[in-house]
Design an enzyme around this catalytic site. Structure first.
Site, PDB file in Angstrom:
ATOM      1  N   ASP A 391       0.805  -1.202   0.026  1.00 45.32           N
ATOM      2  CA  ASP A 391       0.052  -0.101  -0.153  1.00 45.32           C
ATOM      3  C   ASP A 391       0.865   1.352  -0.019  1.00 45.32           C
ATOM      4  O   ASP A 391       1.648   1.342   0.786  1.00 45.32           O
ATOM      5  CB  ASP A 391      -0.853   0.018   1.297  1.00 45.32           C
ATOM      6  CG  ASP A 391      -2.032   1.229   1.199  1.00 45.32           C
ATOM      7  OD1 ASP A 391      -2.938   0.936   0.569  1.00 45.32           O
ATOM      8  OD2 ASP A 391      -1.632   2.231   1.696  1.00 45.32           O
ATOM      9  N   ILE A 392       0.604   2.334  -0.769  1.00 47.20           N
ATOM     10  CA  ILE A 392       1.264   3.380  -0.896  1.00 47.20           C
ATOM     11  C   ILE A 392       0.915   4.399   0.215  1.00 47.20           C
ATOM     12  O   ILE A 392      -0.371   4.563   0.372  1.00 47.20           O
ATOM     13  CB  ILE A 392       0.979   4.108  -2.510  1.00 47.20           C
ATOM     14  CG1 ILE A 392       1.451   3.286  -3.328  1.00 47.20           C
ATOM     15  CG2 ILE A 392       1.814   5.534  -2.314  1.00 47.20           C
ATOM     16  CD1 ILE A 392       1.091   3.901  -4.761  1.00 47.20           C
ATOM     17  N   GLU A 434      -4.886   2.507  -4.018  1.00 47.00           N
ATOM     18  CA  GLU A 434      -3.420   2.637  -3.770  1.00 47.00           C
ATOM     19  C   GLU A 434      -2.935   1.444  -3.558  1.00 47.00           C
ATOM     20  O   GLU A 434      -1.846   1.415  -2.908  1.00 47.00           O
ATOM     21  CB  GLU A 434      -3.199   3.980  -3.095  1.00 47.00           C
ATOM     22  CG  GLU A 434      -3.291   4.028  -1.741  1.00 47.00           C
ATOM     23  CD  GLU A 434      -4.770   4.426  -1.341  1.00 47.00           C
ATOM     24  OE1 GLU A 434      -4.960   4.438  -0.183  1.00 47.00           O
ATOM     25  OE2 GLU A 434      -5.644   4.447  -2.176  1.00 47.00           O
TER      26      GLU A 434
END
Length: 514
Positions: A391-392, A434
């Site tokens: 996950d960003i 994201e």
């Protein structure tokens, strides 16, 4: 005066270091007096040797000069030796005995299989044999000191790759190496190859040989050594050939099903041309026929939907086509061209269903299909897999600060990084906005954590640029192994839970930690 003493102390320490002397009280006192004398500073402690020497017999003083006595301890040692010495003959015998002992030690060194030590030992023997002067022997002595100071046996650590080897005894070390090299590792090799062979035999398209695969998979797991037998090797070759033939037949069957649909459409269109009065009713028949076709594989469902759309388009357009079909051949040609374009659009749409348009990794639907496939392989053949959520970090902040266009650039770049560093057997898809999910077949938890940390480090060091402005980007990762969970869904939940813990712990890290 204080400054001069400090300078003498500093220069004395530097001289001891330059001459590779041990920092002992005797060495320090000798060097200190030497430096003080050079600087013209008279130190009372340094004058004691000269003071007592003047009181000795001249013959003794002459004998002292050969020994380069520099401090009181050396003077006392000299005088004690002078007093204890019974006669010159005993001293000479002692010197000859020590010289002989030195030769024997040097000869022993030449047998120790070290090129530099052997060369230096032979040079030392030459000095002793030809009775070289003290300066020549001192030179050899310094070379031995350099050899001891610079000797490096770290190359022996390379032997650790083969197993435990005793490095203190050359004979024992050779015996250990022979034992290691003669060890039969075929069983361990077969155990490593078994999961790879089972994976290569796993179903791809056709499913007509699942029982045979299950049987040979159990045999390989129970007896990995059987891989070395010609009979099992021949059976594996047979199964591979059979798998290829079944896959080809299954593909041909699916293609034939599609051809049949298109042939039926063409047939109905020709009937429309010959009987335009019933065109509207005939199109309804086409749609009904298409709806009655039953596809067994999910990968062909999209094709069926698109062909049904073709029929719906025909139903709308042929309302006016019936009056023009017979007299206007050009209209027929346009319709055929439109069908070709719709078929091309069908292929594009099929690809878009599998691939995310922005990141060019798999869509969530394609991820679900792949999860079902690896789960089926796990349940049937015990082929383990590991999931990695990526996950960003602070992605909403990036969008709010730089705009959604910058966010799209970052998503696209992270997708590109993941596609570049996964293996050919791995599968990566976009799970959410994201968030990415990587499926790692036949991968242990420790290996998956190493992979996730590698991706984390690459993203952290990557230069994300948007309109000539650098954007710092990091990712957090959660990892879970299927064999450690009760189900596929619990494996997903565990990986997601570790991702949440990585976020709570400060982001830009991988959980769990080994």
């Amino acid at each position: 005066m204080a400054t001069t003493i400090n300078e003498i102390i500093r220069d004395s320490l530097e001289l001891i270091k330059a001459e590779h002397l041990n920092l002992t009280p005797d060495n320090y006192a000798k060097v200190f007096c030497k430096v003080a004398k050079q600087k013209g500073v008279i130190v009372e402690d340094c004058q004691k040797v000269d003071k007592y020497t003047k009181k000795l017999d001249p013959n003794i003083v002459t004998d002292m000069k050969r020994f380069n006595i520099g401090n009181i301890d050396e003077l006392l040692a000299f005088l004690v030796a002078k007093l204890n010495r019974a006669n010159e003959g005993d001293a000479l015998k002692m010197v000859n005995t020590l010289a002989t002992l030195t030769k024997r030690v040097l000869q022993a060194i030449t047998l120790l299989h070290d090129t530099k030590a052997t060369s230096l030992a032979n040079a030392s023997l030459e000095r002793l044999d030809f009775h070289q002067n003290l300066q020549s022997i001192d030179l050899v002595k310094e070379k031995w000191f350099d050899f001891i100071s610079n000797y490096d046996d770290s190359y022996l650590k390379k032997l650790d790759a083969f197993g435990h080897v005793t490095k203190d005894d050359l004979e024992v070390m050779v015996r250990d190496l022979i034992k290691i090299l003669s060890k039969d590792d075929s069983t361990e090799l077969y155990k490593t190859l078994v999961p790879l062979i089972i994976a290569s035999l796993s179903p791809s398209i056709a499913s007509g040989m699942n029982d045979e695969l299950a049987s040979i998979s159990n045999e390989l797991r129970n007896s990995p050594d059987a891989l070395g037998t010609p009979a099992l090797q021949q059976e594996i070759k047979h199964l591979i050939s059979k798998r290829i033939d079944l896959d080809k037949a299954e593909v041909q069957k699916k293609v034939a099903a599609l051809d049949k649909i298109l042939d039926e459409i063409n047939k109905k269109i020709l009937e429309l041309i010959q009987s335009s009065n019933f065109s509207h009713e005939q199109v309804k028949v086409i749609k009904k026929d298409l709806q009655s076709i039953n596809f067994q594989q999910d990968s062909f469902e999209t094709v069926q939907v698109k062909l049904l759309n073709i029929a719906s388009s025909l139903e709308s357009e042929t309302r006016s086509l019936s009056e023009k079909m017979i007299s206007n051949q050009e209209t027929i040609t346009k319709l055929q061209n439109r069908i070709s374009k719709l078929e091309s659009a069908l292929l594009v749409a099929k690809q878009e269903v599998k691939e995310d348009y922005l990141t060019h990794v798999a869509t969530k639907r394609a991820l679900a299909n792949e999860m079902n496939r690896v789960e089926d392989a796990f349940m049937r053949y015990k082929i383990d897999y590991t999931l990695c959520f990526i996950d960003i970090d602070h992605f909403k902040m990036v969008n709010d600060t730089y705009g959604h266009e910058a966010g799209d650039v970052i998503l696209s770049t992270v997708g590109k990084i993941l596609r570049k560093y996964i293996r050919q057997v791995d599968f990566v898809g976009r799970y959410g906005g994201e968030e990415f999910l990587v499926i790692l077949p036949s991968t242990e938890l420790a290996q998956a954590i190493h992979f996730a940390d590698k991706i984390r480090a690459i993203v952290e060091q990557f230069k994300f640029l948007y309109k000539n402005e650098r954007i710092n980007v990091t990712v957090s990762c959660g990892v879970s192994q299927r064999s450690q969970q009760k189900s596929k869904d619990e494996t997903l939940s565990a990986a997601d839970g570790f991702l949440y813990k990585a976020k709570e712990a400060g982001r830009n890290q991988v959980m769990p930690v080994l």
